[in-house]
Design a protein around this motif. Sequence first.
Motif, PDB file in Angstrom:
ATOM      1  N   VAL A   1       0.829  -1.208   0.000  1.00 18.89           N
ATOM      2  CA  VAL A   1       0.000   0.000   0.000  1.00 18.89           C
ATOM      3  C   VAL A   1       0.864   1.259   0.000  1.00 18.89           C
ATOM      4  CG1 VAL A   1      -1.858   1.234   1.190  1.00 18.89           C
ATOM      5  CG2 VAL A   1      -1.754  -1.256   1.296  1.00 18.89           C
ATOM      6  N   GLY A   2       0.708   2.043  -1.050  1.00 19.54           N
ATOM      7  CA  GLY A   2       1.365   3.348  -1.119  1.00 19.54           C
ATOM      8  C   GLY A   2       0.348   4.435  -0.848  1.00 19.54           C
ATOM      9  N   SER A   3       0.814   5.674  -0.788  1.00 23.36           N
ATOM     10  CA  SER A   3      -0.125   6.781  -0.589  1.00 23.36           C
ATOM     11  C   SER A   3      -0.941   6.962  -1.869  1.00 23.36           C
ATOM     12  CB  SER A   3       0.635   8.072  -0.277  1.00 23.36           C
ATOM     13  OG  SER A   3       1.224   8.559  -1.467  1.00 23.36           O
ATOM     14  N   TYR A   4      -1.994   7.749  -1.775  1.00 18.83           N
ATOM     15  CA  TYR A   4      -2.792   8.005  -2.980  1.00 18.83           C
ATOM     16  C   TYR A   4      -1.971   8.744  -4.039  1.00 18.83           C
ATOM     17  CZ  TYR A   4      -7.006   6.565  -0.444  1.00 18.83           C
ATOM     18  OH  TYR A   4      -7.949   5.852   0.243  1.00 18.83           O
ATOM     19  N   HIS A   5      -0.885   9.348  -3.625  1.00 24.53           N
ATOM     20  CA  HIS A   5      -0.013  10.027  -4.586  1.00 24.53           C
ATOM     21  C   HIS A   5       1.101   9.101  -5.077  1.00 24.53           C
ATOM     22  CE1 HIS A   5      -1.183  14.438  -3.522  1.00 24.53           C
ATOM     23  NE2 HIS A   5      -2.216  13.684  -3.828  1.00 24.53           N
ATOM     24  N   GLY A   6       0.978   7.818  -4.758  1.00 21.86           N
ATOM     25  CA  GLY A   6       1.929   6.850  -5.290  1.00 21.86           C
ATOM     26  C   GLY A   6       3.287   6.877  -4.612  1.00 21.86           C
ATOM     27  N   ARG A   7       3.310   7.177  -3.359  1.00 21.93           N
ATOM     28  CA  ARG A   7       4.590   7.279  -2.646  1.00 21.93           C
ATOM     29  C   ARG A   7       4.655   6.280  -1.510  1.00 21.93           C
ATOM     30  NH1 ARG A   7       7.878  10.849  -5.487  1.00 21.93           N
ATOM     31  NH2 ARG A   7       6.375  11.991  -6.729  1.00 21.93           N
ATOM     32  N   GLY A   8       5.882   5.869  -1.224  1.00 21.39           N
ATOM     33  CA  GLY A   8       6.134   5.120  -0.011  1.00 21.39           C
ATOM     34  C   GLY A   8       6.380   6.087   1.132  1.00 21.39           C
ATOM     35  N   GLN A   9       6.640   5.538   2.309  1.00 24.38           N
ATOM     36  CA  GLN A   9       6.775   6.431   3.471  1.00 24.38           C
ATOM     37  C   GLN A   9       8.005   7.322   3.405  1.00 24.38           C
ATOM     38  OE1 GLN A   9       6.338   3.831   6.853  1.00 24.38           O
ATOM     39  NE2 GLN A   9       4.117   3.681   6.573  1.00 24.38           N
ATOM     40  N   ASN A  10       9.026   6.892   2.634  1.00 22.37           N
ATOM     41  CA  ASN A  10      10.196   7.772   2.509  1.00 22.37           C
ATOM     42  C   ASN A  10      10.142   8.625   1.241  1.00 22.37           C
ATOM     43  OD1 ASN A  10      10.650   5.913   0.593  1.00 22.37           O
ATOM     44  ND2 ASN A  10      12.599   5.157   1.386  1.00 22.37           N
ATOM     45  N   GLY A  11       8.978   8.688   0.618  1.00 20.22           N
ATOM     46  CA  GLY A  11       8.798   9.585  -0.534  1.00 20.22           C
ATOM     47  C   GLY A  11       9.113   8.958  -1.872  1.00 20.22           C
ATOM     48  N   GLU A  12       9.619   7.735  -1.883  1.00 23.49           N
ATOM     49  CA  GLU A  12       9.949   7.101  -3.154  1.00 23.49           C
ATOM     50  C   GLU A  12       8.668   6.729  -3.901  1.00 23.49           C
ATOM     51  OE1 GLU A  12      13.119   3.737  -4.357  1.00 23.49           O
ATOM     52  OE2 GLU A  12      12.952   4.140  -2.223  1.00 23.49           O
ATOM     53  N   PHE A  13       8.746   6.755  -5.239  1.00 32.18           N
ATOM     54  CA  PHE A  13       7.544   6.444  -6.012  1.00 32.18           C
ATOM     55  C   PHE A  13       7.296   4.936  -6.035  1.00 32.18           C
ATOM     56  CE2 PHE A  13       4.631   6.255  -9.588  1.00 32.18           C
ATOM     57  CZ  PHE A  13       3.828   7.341  -9.309  1.00 32.18           C
ATOM     58  N   VAL A  14       6.027   4.555  -6.061  1.00 35.42           N
ATOM     59  CA  VAL A  14       5.682   3.122  -5.968  1.00 35.42           C
ATOM     60  C   VAL A  14       6.271   2.284  -7.091  1.00 35.42           C
ATOM     61  CG1 VAL A  14       3.586   3.337  -4.587  1.00 35.42           C
ATOM     62  CG2 VAL A  14       3.431   3.504  -7.062  1.00 35.42           C
ATOM     63  N   ARG A  15       6.496   2.899  -8.250  1.00 36.67           N
ATOM     64  CA  ARG A  15       7.063   2.129  -9.360  1.00 36.67           C
ATOM     65  C   ARG A  15       8.318   1.388  -8.909  1.00 36.67           C
ATOM     66  NH1 ARG A  15      10.238   4.966 -14.238  1.00 36.67           N
ATOM     67  NH2 ARG A  15      11.994   4.427 -12.912  1.00 36.67           N
ATOM     68  N   ASP A  16       9.201   2.134  -8.250  1.00 36.54           N
ATOM     69  CA  ASP A  16      10.476   1.538  -7.829  1.00 36.54           C
ATOM     70  C   ASP A  16      10.285   0.648  -6.606  1.00 36.54           C
ATOM     71  OD1 ASP A  16      11.673   3.023  -9.872  1.00 36.54           O
ATOM     72  OD2 ASP A  16      11.582   4.790  -8.589  1.00 36.54           O
ATOM     73  N   LEU A  17       9.305   0.976  -5.770  1.00 33.06           N
ATOM     74  CA  LEU A  17       9.059   0.165  -4.572  1.00 33.06           C
ATOM     75  C   LEU A  17       8.474  -1.196  -4.946  1.00 33.06           C
ATOM     76  CD1 LEU A  17       7.684   3.074  -2.405  1.00 33.06           C
ATOM     77  CD2 LEU A  17       9.850   1.884  -2.067  1.00 33.06           C
ATOM     78  N   ILE A  18       7.582  -1.187  -5.925  1.00 42.24           N
ATOM     79  CA  ILE A  18       7.023  -2.472  -6.384  1.00 42.24           C
ATOM     80  C   ILE A  18       8.168  -3.354  -6.892  1.00 42.24           C
ATOM     81  CG2 ILE A  18       5.568  -3.587  -8.135  1.00 42.24           C
ATOM     82  CD1 ILE A  18       3.834  -0.977  -8.088  1.00 42.24           C
ATOM     83  N   SER A  19       9.015  -2.751  -7.717  1.00 42.65           N
ATOM     84  CA  SER A  19      10.155  -3.510  -8.264  1.00 42.65           C
ATOM     85  C   SER A  19      11.025  -4.060  -7.151  1.00 42.65           C
ATOM     86  CB  SER A  19      11.035  -2.611  -9.130  1.00 42.65           C
ATOM     87  OG  SER A  19      10.453  -2.437 -10.360  1.00 42.65           O
ATOM     88  N   ALA A  20      11.232  -3.231  -6.122  1.00 40.35           N
ATOM     89  CA  ALA A  20      12.095  -3.667  -5.016  1.00 40.35           C
ATOM     90  C   ALA A  20      11.483  -4.873  -4.313  1.00 40.35           C
ATOM     91  CB  ALA A  20      12.299  -2.514  -4.038  1.00 40.35           C
ATOM     92  N   GLY A  21      10.170  -4.818  -4.079  1.00 40.93           N
ATOM     93  CA  GLY A  21       9.500  -5.938  -3.422  1.00 40.93           C
ATOM     94  C   GLY A  21       9.574  -7.193  -4.278  1.00 40.93           C
ATOM     95  N   HIS A  22       9.293  -7.006  -5.553  1.00 42.29           N
ATOM     96  CA  HIS A  22       9.308  -8.137  -6.488  1.00 42.29           C
ATOM     97  C   HIS A  22      10.711  -8.766  -6.539  1.00 42.29           C
ATOM     98  CE1 HIS A  22       8.686 -10.318 -10.291  1.00 42.29           C
ATOM     99  NE2 HIS A  22       9.799  -9.750 -10.724  1.00 42.29           N
ATOM    100  N   ARG A  23      11.714  -7.928  -6.661  1.00 37.72           N
ATOM    101  CA  ARG A  23      13.083  -8.454  -6.797  1.00 37.72           C
ATOM    102  C   ARG A  23      13.538  -9.146  -5.520  1.00 37.72           C
ATOM    103  NH1 ARG A  23      14.229  -3.638  -9.758  1.00 37.72           N
ATOM    104  NH2 ARG A  23      15.123  -2.783  -7.854  1.00 37.72           N
ATOM    105  N   ALA A  24      13.094  -8.620  -4.377  1.00 40.14           N
ATOM    106  CA  ALA A  24      13.482  -9.252  -3.106  1.00 40.14           C
ATOM    107  C   ALA A  24      12.966 -10.692  -3.063  1.00 40.14           C
ATOM    108  CB  ALA A  24      12.929  -8.448  -1.929  1.00 40.14           C
TER     109      ALA A  24
END
Lengths: 465, 472
Positions: free
Chosen positions: B322-345
């Motif tokens: 779950v990201g913010s409605y503006h597509g951000r994680g809690q440290n401000g990173e955009f979900v695009r890269d966060l999704i990739s990070a989760g997937h790659r992990a």
Amino acid sequence: MEIDNKTIEQLITEKHTIALRRGFSVWPRGEFGKPPALGDFRWTADLILSTWIQAETGKPPTNGLEYRVGASGGGFDVLDFKFLPEDQWITNGNLIDTSISLNGRPYDKKIKISVPWYGGGMSYGSISDHVMLSRVRAAKEWGTYTSSGEGGYPDTIVPYKDNIITQVATGLFGVREQTIQYAPIIELKYAQGAKPGLGGHLLADKSTASVAKIRESVPWVSLFSPFPFHSVYSVEDHKKHLDWIKTINPAALLCVKVSTPTDVDMVAVGSFYAGAHILNIDGSYGSTGAAPEIAKKNIAMPVEYAIPKVHKYLVSEGIRDELIVMASGGIRTAYDIAKAIALGADGCVLGTTELVAIGCTRCSNCERGRGCPFGLTTTDPELSQLVDPDWGMRRISSVYQSFQFQLKDILRRLGLTSIRELRGRSDLLLYNKQHPSNDKYKMKKVSKPEEELRVEESVTDSVVE
Amino acid sequence: MVTLSRNEPEYVRYEIKIQPAPDVIPFPSRFKVRVKKHRLAGLLLKELVHYRGQKEVVTSRPCVYGVFSGPVGGFAPREDKCVGCLRCTTQYPEMVEIFRNPDRENLGDSHFTREYVDSVHYESQSGRVPVRGAGYRGKFGGEGWDGMWTDMSEIVRPTRDGIHGREFISTAVDIGEKPLLLQFNSEGIMVGETPHCLTIPIPMLFDAPPPSARTRALTEILVRSATETETLCILPLPEILEFSIRNRHVVPLISLSDRDKLSELGFAPSMIEMEKWDENLYGIIRDQFPEAIVAVRLPYSPGFEDRLLMLVDHGVGVFHLVGSYHGRGQNGEFVRDLISAGHRALVAVGKRDRTTLIGSGGIIAAEHVPKAIICGLDAVALDTPVLVALQARMIGECVDWNNNQFDIREVPVDWGVQRLKNLLASWRDQLLEILGAMGLREVRRSRGETGRAMFQEDLEIEAFGEIEGYGD
Ligand code: SF4
Ligand code: SF4
């Protein structure tokens, strides 16, 4: 009742035509400011208005309108040229050559065009035959070409066949042995930038009796061009297609129009070995036809990225000089053309620019109702009358003149005598992310004459090719 | 394996029935038309003289869309019909001005901009794919989804059947826990670990609306839309209980405080989502609903990948990132890269294929769905687009689940259901366009396939890296 021997219909057309042409002339001068709803990030109000000025005068604007870049914040809009100090500029404009060859192979016909561009495919049906005539007459005047698009030849443009590229696209609409034999260049359209991988679609409303006749279809029925060629599933099949064209017209040069996927460089090499003379890479940000919004921005890369990718790969394969690379899909200005060439293209293909020259406001309503309200992308008999082919030809031709003038100006300020010397010279470019143009979506007012931009007059006399 | 509804033996092509669902709340027109009436009167008089009273010529108007075709013509323009072609103002600069309507321009917020609102509005109204002429009009690239392009193939098709092959692309995805391989004994009977998953025909489900936007009608719309499109909707348990909902398309969202109410649930859900991880509660849910797939909601907090792996070790197989409605994680990173990070992990520890990743936050347009899947999601849970489709207005910035203000009116349930069905149909069709262009036959095959996408940062360095000034 008739007035001055004119029918009511003629009077109505005349009334609107006169008013429209006055508007195209008046707006760019700035006395009314700029139309508040005109323009977008790619084609700003400045770019549209400056194209209208160029279409009228044959020269870039001198009243402060930004005619070189848009406000998209990337691609061509963040590139500049590294011009030499003024004392090193070439002073004799007549020495500067803007011509390019369309055949780099050691065999087959040599075709040279006086300017490094030709007109891109817009089919009969998607545009009126008045617009087709305007384009092809301008091409003839400049010794270049315009593509038929996928829709065949209305009778009116047949006399200009020596300046037409016959397009063979996946629906094969309007393609006959005769039309393949007509043209000096045949273009196989695999994909187009604005709807890569999606094929084409002519709405039923535009498929009038005359359009349907040429396309050998039924009037008022939607026409789909499937994607892709269902006879091509490999480079070998691709070669078979090109051989087929060559069998019908052995003298023709072959152009392959493709989109810009991740492996566009491989596609280029494949097309070279299949026998193409010209590769037209069509980026995703251009196009004049209707396309799903999702495709325009999201599928395939912008042409600014594809050009250097293709250029460098062809260089590394040792075949760069044998394949002519024409870039399209978002080429708006003379500066875009120069930048595309510096990035590695031989030349460019123009589409939207020509429509803007004859009145397009980029409103995106091409497919709505009766089609374009300016008579461009429509087959509506009344609306089509708004574009008179002679007027249209003069407007497009004047933009060509202005573009050639600007290209020469760019070349001389770079110390180059030929546009061919600019190809792949990305070392002459500057990357400027903070380019001032990127603030101009909310554009400034047109400046007063005393703030006029200085345009070097020394190269205004174009070199006759 | 549980399939939600379609167990027909014969092949049935999935289809969402669309039909027009016009606005029930007035939507501001795109343009304002301003006519200087005294000048118009002057022009008409002049033309009457010039054309010797020829009414047809004098009253012939520049607008082909009927803006000036009302009973008094240009004296009372019908702004709602204006499409902004600018022909009138081009023809008569001194008389007509066309403006973008500020009421329309100000819709949405800084992430869900007016352009996105317009698209969702059109899609939910018509169920169709937005098509326009004259090329792309927006910014060149940008952050997040804007700096990403999907691939296409010049010659490869999903199939050789059909006009484009698109008709045969599957958009179905599995949600649940899956063994890496199936084992069968010599009699052909499956032995060992069996898949525990359900299949939804589209990679989209509905997320729970934020507390500020909840209404009874909205709940009913979500449940019915999910049922009729054979997907899922996540709803808080108290709401399910309050409205006595019993529907296997509904995914109860369970918070720690709901522990004691679990037994009140009047049906056996196919899936349950935990609002946050709690080992004890997880055990209780597993015991009480052994058939249900259990998902855990996981915010993109710093180091969320470690938490993801830790929970996989605890046996969790489905995550809702779950990201913010503006597509951000809690440290401000955009979900695009966060999704990739989760997937790659998950890929790195060989657990990706056992796990399902659902994602929400910042996914507000049709193109974001395939992009999010390419980055690594299996399916997308729609949040704010649902509200915008139902004509809710954002007031100020709607940042996340807790910080938002939606002006949501009571709307007819049937209408709301059709709007959401239209939205899903349109987004699915657009997904098919993307998959068709890539030559992919199944949306499942695009998951994590970043090789079939292009990222601005990579393209930029390849194309412009050697140009002076790049990287300054
Ligand atoms: S409808 Fe608008 S965008 Fe299309 S050609 Fe005409 S003026 Fe241009
Ligand atoms: S801008 Fe176009 S649609 Fe709007 S009133 Fe003028 S002519 Fe009509």
